[in-house]
Design an enzyme around this catalytic site. Structure first.
Site, short mmCIF file in Angstrom:
data_model
loop_
_atom_site.label_atom_id
_atom_site.label_comp_id
_atom_site.label_asym_id
_atom_site.label_seq_id
_atom_site.Cartn_x
_atom_site.Cartn_y
_atom_site.Cartn_z
N LYS B 22 0.84 -1.21 0.00
CA LYS B 22 0.00 0.00 0.00
C LYS B 22 0.87 1.25 0.00
O LYS B 22 0.69 2.15 -0.82
CB LYS B 22 -0.86 -0.01 1.27
CG LYS B 22 -2.34 0.07 1.00
CD LYS B 22 -3.11 -0.04 2.33
CE LYS B 22 -3.80 -1.39 2.44
NZ LYS B 22 -4.27 -1.66 3.82
N ARG B 91 -2.93 3.06 8.50
CA ARG B 91 -3.23 1.77 7.86
C ARG B 91 -2.02 0.84 7.96
O ARG B 91 -0.88 1.28 7.80
CB ARG B 91 -3.51 1.95 6.36
CG ARG B 91 -4.82 2.58 6.03
CD ARG B 91 -5.00 2.56 4.50
NE ARG B 91 -6.37 2.77 4.13
CZ ARG B 91 -6.89 3.96 3.78
NH1 ARG B 91 -6.12 5.05 3.82
NH2 ARG B 91 -8.15 4.05 3.44
N GLY B 100 -6.13 -10.75 9.13
CA GLY B 100 -5.81 -10.97 10.53
C GLY B 100 -5.02 -9.80 11.09
O GLY B 100 -4.86 -9.67 12.30
N MET B 102 -4.42 -5.76 11.81
CA MET B 102 -5.24 -4.57 11.99
C MET B 102 -5.28 -3.83 10.68
O MET B 102 -4.27 -3.69 10.01
CB MET B 102 -4.60 -3.69 13.06
CG MET B 102 -5.58 -2.70 13.61
SD MET B 102 -4.73 -1.29 14.30
CE MET B 102 -4.66 -0.22 12.86
N ARG B 335 -3.18 -0.70 -7.32
CA ARG B 335 -2.35 -1.90 -7.40
C ARG B 335 -2.68 -2.61 -8.72
O ARG B 335 -3.71 -2.33 -9.33
CB ARG B 335 -2.62 -2.84 -6.22
CG ARG B 335 -4.04 -3.33 -6.19
CD ARG B 335 -4.38 -4.12 -4.93
NE ARG B 335 -5.83 -4.34 -4.91
CZ ARG B 335 -6.50 -4.75 -3.85
NH1 ARG B 335 -5.89 -4.96 -2.71
NH2 ARG B 335 -7.81 -4.95 -3.91
N HIS B 451 -8.96 -41.39 -3.68
CA HIS B 451 -8.68 -42.04 -4.97
C HIS B 451 -9.50 -41.40 -6.08
O HIS B 451 -8.98 -41.04 -7.14
CB HIS B 451 -8.99 -43.53 -4.86
CG HIS B 451 -8.76 -44.28 -6.13
ND1 HIS B 451 -9.75 -44.50 -7.07
CD2 HIS B 451 -7.63 -44.85 -6.64
CE1 HIS B 451 -9.25 -45.18 -8.08
NE2 HIS B 451 -7.97 -45.41 -7.85
N ARG B 574 2.11 -47.16 -16.84
CA ARG B 574 1.93 -48.07 -15.70
C ARG B 574 1.44 -49.41 -16.23
O ARG B 574 0.44 -49.45 -16.95
CB ARG B 574 0.88 -47.55 -14.73
CG ARG B 574 1.22 -46.25 -14.06
CD ARG B 574 0.05 -45.89 -13.13
NE ARG B 574 0.21 -44.55 -12.59
CZ ARG B 574 -0.21 -43.45 -13.21
NH1 ARG B 574 -0.82 -43.54 -14.38
NH2 ARG B 574 -0.02 -42.28 -12.66
N ARG B 629 6.94 -48.70 -16.95
CA ARG B 629 7.31 -49.05 -15.58
C ARG B 629 6.91 -50.49 -15.30
O ARG B 629 5.75 -50.87 -15.49
CB ARG B 629 6.62 -48.12 -14.59
CG ARG B 629 7.01 -48.44 -13.15
CD ARG B 629 6.45 -47.46 -12.16
NE ARG B 629 5.01 -47.64 -12.01
CZ ARG B 629 4.24 -46.86 -11.25
NH1 ARG B 629 4.77 -45.84 -10.62
NH2 ARG B 629 2.95 -47.07 -11.16
N GLU B 762 12.08 -42.85 -6.02
CA GLU B 762 10.85 -42.57 -5.27
C GLU B 762 10.99 -42.99 -3.81
O GLU B 762 10.04 -42.91 -3.04
CB GLU B 762 9.65 -43.26 -5.91
CG GLU B 762 9.84 -44.75 -6.14
CD GLU B 762 8.71 -45.39 -6.97
OE1 GLU B 762 7.61 -44.82 -7.05
OE2 GLU B 762 8.95 -46.46 -7.55
N SER B 781 13.70 -41.28 -13.08
CA SER B 781 12.43 -40.58 -13.14
C SER B 781 11.90 -40.47 -11.72
O SER B 781 11.70 -41.48 -11.05
CB SER B 781 11.45 -41.35 -14.03
OG SER B 781 10.22 -40.66 -14.08
N GLY B 783 9.52 -40.30 -8.81
CA GLY B 783 8.14 -40.61 -8.45
C GLY B 783 7.84 -39.79 -7.22
O GLY B 783 8.03 -40.26 -6.10
N ASN B 785 5.17 -38.74 -5.87
CA ASN B 785 4.11 -39.15 -4.95
C ASN B 785 4.69 -40.04 -3.85
O ASN B 785 4.51 -39.78 -2.66
CB ASN B 785 3.02 -39.96 -5.67
CG ASN B 785 2.32 -39.16 -6.74
OD1 ASN B 785 2.57 -37.98 -6.90
ND2 ASN B 785 1.43 -39.81 -7.45
N ASP B 786 5.37 -41.10 -4.28
CA ASP B 786 5.95 -42.00 -3.28
C ASP B 786 7.06 -41.30 -2.50
O ASP B 786 7.20 -41.50 -1.31
CB ASP B 786 6.45 -43.30 -3.93
CG ASP B 786 5.40 -44.39 -3.84
OD1 ASP B 786 4.82 -44.56 -2.76
OD2 ASP B 786 5.14 -45.06 -4.86
N CYS B 849 7.66 -38.18 -13.01
CA CYS B 849 6.40 -38.70 -13.51
C CYS B 849 5.35 -38.78 -12.42
O CYS B 849 4.34 -39.44 -12.58
CB CYS B 849 6.61 -40.06 -14.19
SG CYS B 849 7.21 -41.33 -13.07
N TYR B 869 12.80 -33.44 -18.31
CA TYR B 869 11.39 -33.42 -18.70
C TYR B 869 10.49 -33.60 -17.48
O TYR B 869 10.92 -34.07 -16.44
CB TYR B 869 11.07 -34.50 -19.75
CG TYR B 869 11.20 -35.92 -19.26
CD1 TYR B 869 10.12 -36.56 -18.63
CD2 TYR B 869 12.37 -36.64 -19.42
CE1 TYR B 869 10.22 -37.86 -18.16
CE2 TYR B 869 12.49 -37.95 -18.97
CZ TYR B 869 11.40 -38.54 -18.34
OH TYR B 869 11.50 -39.83 -17.88
#
Lengths: 897, 897
Positions: B22, B91, B100, B102, B335, B451, B574, B629, B762, B781, B783, B785-786, B849, B869
């Site tokens: 601001k 301000r 949150g 002031m 802004r 899932h 997969r 895989r 992974e 590659s 993984g 997620n794992d 991947c 990649y």
């Protein structure tokens, strides 16, 4: 230009990487002036070049030729000479000895012509043809790859034809016939004649040694033992001497001290008219070494002199192979000898007393693994005892007791003074009280990392597991052997936790004097020389070590034993064990609580019980730190089994019985809390943040317990440890609440007890973000069990059963990473965490409280990584003290037993 | 000595860290010469000092006094002067805007005396007392911490007493009474008088802004948003101007372009005789901006000029707050404005065409998240549609279809041309065919990482989940709403995957023209300006990006779509999906195989089927790499549910029915394979090493498929990827077997197809030992997620349900680490692995991947980490292409929508 070949006289024991263990020690003895048959060593570097290029380097061929010529000149004979042939042996030998490698070819240089010269020179046709027979057999098998059985069968046939079973009964003509037969076998299997050119024989033998580096078995062994694949092996070429030239010849092995007891003197075996391989084959019975004095005093005296020389030179027990050729003594091999655990301690202190080594060196000569072995009780004689089955020795020791099938019975019988063995299909945390009460544990399922095995090892309690031949019926309270033997409750069994043998009836047990010493039941001065040796070396370890040693203990009994065993505090006090047994109902109430009020009531009921627990433990550990871990395991561990409950309800419904609403509610709760992967689910700090007040009640109980003891004038030193933190934010939140409660209790009681607040580092992400986590932690304690589970993506409960055996067999592991910490992966997380945690907070206290805390090689790692303490089960405390001392001396673990 | 206070004329937008957003923009407008009421900014550094020392620094007090004096001189008024008072606003405003904190206190400087001066100067008693009323209320609430409702209640009472609901109906006397009442409230709640000293008012207000940095809500917000706790906030002090001095005054907000469509022009709202807070409170209806021209053309024209100036200066859409005081225009804030996804693309390309920004900059102005939003179909009008329930929008889009309750029905109905919605309590891998067939998915359980949600997002398929009010009865094929509405199979529902609303009956859907463009159904030239903008910017991204973009695809259809969407290969094929459906029986046969022959038979039966799969996929991806895989998930995923089977057998036994031996054998097998924690159990390469031949048959099928296509003259580019490797030894063993089989197939077929062999990274340990793993890998590659599961010690299946919501709420996470990669922990493993893998093998190809491959902020991370990649679901390919382009330009992700 590298030097590929060393004469024995050019080398020495410091060149072990280049010359291999065998070659380096032959060189060492040669330079000491001992009678070693002349020879030379082809270096590991030559082997590496060969393996890389798949060609014998031209320079190597040249160097071997030069050294061979010198050897011929020195010996006054030429290799394969038809009149007076020089014979040589070719042996492999890397820096690390390795099964699966080609071992030895003796008698190289013999062929159809030189065998006659050897006969003439030795004056023994039979000897010459027997030597030739041995060459064709060994060369055929190990160099040319002919199936050894073909030779054995032919040899047996010849003996059968002769109507004898003793090699010595075969005469020269028999042996000539056998040589011809063996040569035919070689031709048939390889399509080529047995090579007559002695230089070709040697060349092929050397190449065969090189090639044996990459056999499947050798590769597997290296994978298992984590030996680098690119070390290569050395090759020793040594002129032959013969122990089989008559009764004035012979061969033997000896030790400079008794490797069993450590007693000083000379020990060994001797076999007349024989070559080394005959001793190994056990064809004839050997004589005790001292009998040599009777028929060849000169050689015997010379040998004793040499033994003294070698022990003084190597400054340790030596093991020696020698041959006497017609009264002339030759040294064929020496090395620092293996010994039993007891001998290791005795010899180390003897050598100090003899002024040979320092106390530091003595400490380096013994290991924690040896000490651990000395702490187990043993069976006396088992010759008479009937064996019920042999399974897996999961936790060493010897235990005898009446069979019981459940924890309650175990506890009751123990209380009335019975020794009991707890027998289960497998154990779980519920069986803990029974395991504590029992003298030993026997299970029919699970391997060396099953719950029973792990907990028993932690307790130092004897355990045999995976006795799959036994059918355990807990309901019928029987144990049935594969032969139909039925053991019922109260029958006595004896189990050997080292060999895994289960005996019927009682076998006498000898307690360990070393444990009696640690327990304070035996003053060092009153013990035998072993106890005195252990006392001296562990005291020295305490003097030099930098690592503190704490114990993992959850109750006053364990805490007191830990103190006796030398623990400097408690590094892990698990609070989950306090939630079992009678209190399980309180946990059920907490989980099933309907609304905040019921939840608060359940927590209130837990508070006084937890406080009592903490009072007792803090009292036992007065003046020493006690690290209390807030509740860690998934809640459903405290609830009935989901599957059993589901089956119960389904069966009730199917058979028209009414399902109690309370039972149904319990099933619903258990289903709600059921997780696909509880080990990586709602546990530890996650549970603490999801169930408001749970951690708070534990902190309050601890703070109030400490305040109470302070009131009594004691010096309680509690520490609060938050489990399973993966992000600093989790710790921040718990820390805020903990500080608030500590302040409240201090205000209420008027006793301000300084309390460190720290965290387990057991999640890979916690290790990787230690810099930020340290900002909210007074200490780190590595939970290397979970760190290994998460870092490897292994569920210990599952993988030990499903694939660990296969992985050990394939050499994916050398040793289970749950046993010794995996330094390159999991250990790296530890190093990162220590470095970055300390960078953020230089006064951060760092320890480890996983099982690795009591594992010798892991203790060395933790010392190197810069930890402040290790914490392990009370029984392992002396082991950790010893290893921490050794680690401080900067040596890696070696075990000579 | 730091400078704690900046005059507006001293600052500018580059000082945003010091002056806050601001303050920096007010300074920027001041230096541009725009009409900004004079004022100054207290820096974030002053705040940091205050928070550290808990004291207002003396230098700050001095500097504020100096700047205030200058302000008084410039304005010709003194703060709180009884005759002609200067009033100011205070301000807060950090570099990052934060709820949150002031917010604002207006009218500081008013007291019982100066209110009379203001009345005299303004000529309006009512205005002065209303301003004073506002001060006491705002100051009381935000600075003094009085409960705001106390003021609201008193205000309402006054209006009630007057019999009106409109503030404007209150006259001066009413307002005087209210001021007195408010002052009493302040005294009652704080025990002190409302402060009459204007300087004390300002001081307290500044301090209150500082203190508000550490309120619980602000801390929680920072924890959630990962904003450092030590930034601090700036404070703007600005002389007041008044939009509530009569009908020639007013206040408004405006945009330089339409933030909804991006159309050029001026858009906004204006409210006469009002202060800014009234607009927000919605007390009266605002007028469209252009109406301002009617009653104050001069101000309107000036505003249009200023808007043009600001857009030219900021080179982007600006959003502006202004006030007109008796015909004089004042700028209160500006802004860069937020906009919709469509507007972002349109505006970015418009600005290029107008010569304002470059194409690179245009690309930086749009995000992948915006592009993703444009790719979902939407409902037209839903005003008429009856709502069944509102649940969680788990995967955006709009889907209409007939309700079906199982996969088979979904597939059958789809085949006969019906649009279907798959409705399940929750989904699992078995439902995949149904999910593919369905237009959308609706579940009654599970959250945004269930899932159903995860798979649907992966497919770009609309999904609403966690509709807990709905009772799904799969057996009865009904869905019952909480009001008793019963939906039966075949009834039509419409689901909105963004809002989570479920409508009964059909709601009209508009397809996404952007998807039509990617599908090739719409040429850019034929599309509207949005399609053209998307085409221009994604083409530019393709031109600048360094990262390749591949797709995760397991079947020819997905592969073809991925190609159309611009994928440069398959990064993850997969093979487990190929083991489901009809082939499940073959897997059962494999698992239940008794002996090697049966096992071999089972594998032989799988071979031709796998080969067919690979032929189809390699054909679809001809000339592009296809990374296959090897089998990854635990075997029991292909077997019946353990609990269900156990219950079935137990019930049969209890009711006296005979249990088929085959059923019992199946139960035994399932029990044997049952794991406590399957996610970290026998999976991936572990399974491959435990079941000999399993991986081999997959490799053979792939090699034979490639050889067959090569025979046809095509250019197949298969790659073999080993899952769940934690140690190089695992990879070595699989690699040896793979190379053997590739050689065999090459020999058999005469077609040698170059095939890379690589590994997933992974498991944390794999990342930590990448240097050695790279020696056996052609590619890595990730993984993720794992890697996230193991690195955090989270089971995704469990934690989303049990504590993720709580963690997001507590700010332990800002965003789920499964959605965007956790850079500091999991990302660090990625960086370590890339660095050490490449060090060991410079030509190592590295990709990712996991689902993160299609997540905008994660794509930037992967670019920075040096990957080659990313691979993501086909539907996310355009998003990844766009973000990879943006990443190459070196900017972090920003989303202006």
């Amino acid at each position: 230009m590298p030097k590929y070949v060393y004469d024995f006289a050019e080398g020495g024991k410091d060149l072990v990487d280049l010359l291999g263990g065998k070659g380096a020690n032959l060189a060492e003895m040669t330079t000491l002036g001992l009678p070693v048959p002349p020879g030379f060593v082809i270096t590991t570097e030559a082997c590496r070049t060969y393996l890389r290029t798949r060609e014998v380097p031209a320079e190597l061929t040249d160097e071997v030729e030069q050294h061979l010529r010198s050897l011929e000149t020195a010996m006054g004979r030429r290799l394969g000479d038809a009149d007076d042939p020089l014979l040589v042996s070719v042996r492999s030998g890397g820096a690390i000895s390795m099964p699966g490698m080609m071992d030895t070819v003796l008698n190289i240089g013999l062929n159809d012509a030189s065998v006659l010269g050897l006969a003439a020179q030795s004056g023994s046709d039979r000897f010459a043809w027997d030597s030739y027979r041995r060459l064709v057999q060994m060369f055929g098998k190990t160099v040319l790859g002919v199936d050894g059985e073909a030779f054995d069968d032919a040899f047996d046939e010849a003996k059968q034809a002769k109507g004898t079973k003793d090699d010595l009964e075969l005469d020269t003509d028999d042996l000539k016939g056998i040589v011809t037969r063996f040569q035919t076998i070689v031709q048939k299997h390889t399509g080529e004649q047995f090579p007559q050119d002695p230089r070709l024989q040697m060349e092929l033998a050397v190449q065969a040694v090189f090639d044996s580096w990459n056999t499947k078995r050798a590769k597997l062994y290296r994978r298992q033992e984590r030996i680098p694949h690119d070390l290569g092996t050395a090759v020793s070429v040594c002129s032959m001497v013969f122990g089989n030239l008559g009764m004035d010849s012979g061969t033997g092995v000896c030790f400079t001290r008794d490797p069993g007891s450590g007693a000083q003197g000379s020990y060994g075996d001797y076999l007349q008219n024989a070559q080394g391989e005959d001793v190994v084959a056990g064809i004839r019975n050997t004589l005790p070494l001292h009998r040599l004095e009777e028929f060849d005093k000169a050689s015997y005296d010379e040998l004793l002199d040499i033994m003294a020389t070698l022990e003084a030179h190597y400054r340790d027990l030596c093991d020696i192979e020698f041959t006497i050729e017609r009264g002339k003594l030759w040294m064929l091999q020496t090395r620092v000898g293996k010994r039993t655990a007891g001998a290791a301690f005795r010899i180390a202190t003897q050598l100090v007393d003899e002024g040979v080594i320092s106390e530091d060196e003595a400490l380096q000569r013994v290991t924690g693994a040896q000490l651990a072995r000395l702490m187990f009780p043993r069976f006396g004689s088992t010759d008479e005892a009937p064996v019920l089955t042999t399974a897996m020795g999961a936790s060493p020791g010897a235990a005898v007791g009446k069979v019981v099938f459940d924890s309650d019975t175990a506890v009751q019988w123990k209380e009335r003074g019975e020794q009991v063995l707890l027998v289960r299909r497998e154990t779980n945390p519920d069986d803990l009280s029974g395991m504590i009460a029992a003298a030993g544990i026997l299970t029919s399922r699970g391997g060396k990392t099953s719950h029973a095995a792990v907990v028993a090892r932690g307790m130092g309690k004897t355990c045999v597991c995976g006795a799959e031949e036994l059918d355990v019926d807990v309901h019928a309270r029987t144990l049935t052997g594969s032969d139909g033997t039925v053991i019922t409750e109260g029958d006595v069994l004896s189990i050997d936790g080292t060999s895994g043998v289960v005996y019927r009836g009682e076998v006498a047990v000898t307690p360990s004097p070393v444990v009696q010493y640690f327990e304070g039941e035996l003053e060092p001065a009153d013990g035998d020389d072993l106890v005195q040796a252990v006392h001296r070396l562990i005291s020295h370890a305490d003097g030099v070590r930098r690592l503190d040693v704490r114990a993992n203990a959850d109750n006053p009994e364990d805490s007191e034993r830990a103190r006796r065993f030398g623990a400097q505090g408690i590094g892990l006090c698990r609070t989950e064990h306090m939630f079992l047994g009678d209190r399980r109902q309180l946990v059920e109430d907490l989980v099933l609580a309907d609304g905040e009020q019921e939840q608060a009531d359940a927590l209130d009921a837990l508070l006084p019980l937890q406080r009592e627990d903490f009072v007792a433990i803090l009292r036992a550990m007065d003046g020493l730190p006690v690290t209390v871990r807030l509740l860690d395991p998934p809640l459903h561990e405290f609830l009935p089994d989901f599957v059993e409950l589901q089956v119960e309800v389904a069966v009730a419904e199917a058979t028209g019985q009414e399902v109690e609403p309370k039972r149904q509610a319990l099933l619903d709760a258990v289903r709600r809390l059921h997780e696909s992967n509880p080990m990586i689910g709602l546990r530890g700090v996650r549970l603490g943040l999801v169930i408001p007040g749970l951690f708070g009640v534990q902190v309050r109980a601890l703070a109030e317990a400490a305040a109470q003891l302070r009131d009594e004038g004691l010096d309680p030193r509690p520490e609060v440890m938050v489990p399973l933190v993966s992000a600093v934010q989790e710790l921040e939140i718990v820390r805020e609440e903990t500080e608030r409660i500590l302040a409240e209790v201090a205000a209420d009681t008027g006793q301000e007890v300084a309390t460190l607040i720290g965290t387990m580092i057991e999640i890979p992400r916690a290790a990787l973000t230690s810099g930020s986590i340290a900002e909210s932690a007074d200490f780190f304690s590595f939970g290397t069990n979970d760190l290994t589970q998460m870092g490897y993506g292994f569920s210990r409960d599952d993988v030990e059963v499903s694939f660990f055996a296969r992985y050990l067999e394939l050499g994916v592991f050398g040793v289970s990473p749950f046993e010794s910490i995996d330094e390159s992966g999991i250990g790296r997380l530890v190093r990162i965490s220590v470095e970055e945690g300390r960078a953020a907070r230089p006064d951060l206290k760092i320890g480890v409280c996983g099982e690795h805390g009591g594992d010798p090689s892991s203790v060395h790692f933790f010392h190197d990584a810069g930890l402040d303490y290790v914490s392990c089960s009370p029984f392992r405390v002396p082991v950790a003290r010893l290893e921490a001392g050794r680690a401080a001396l900067g040596r890696s673990v070696t075990d000579t037993s």
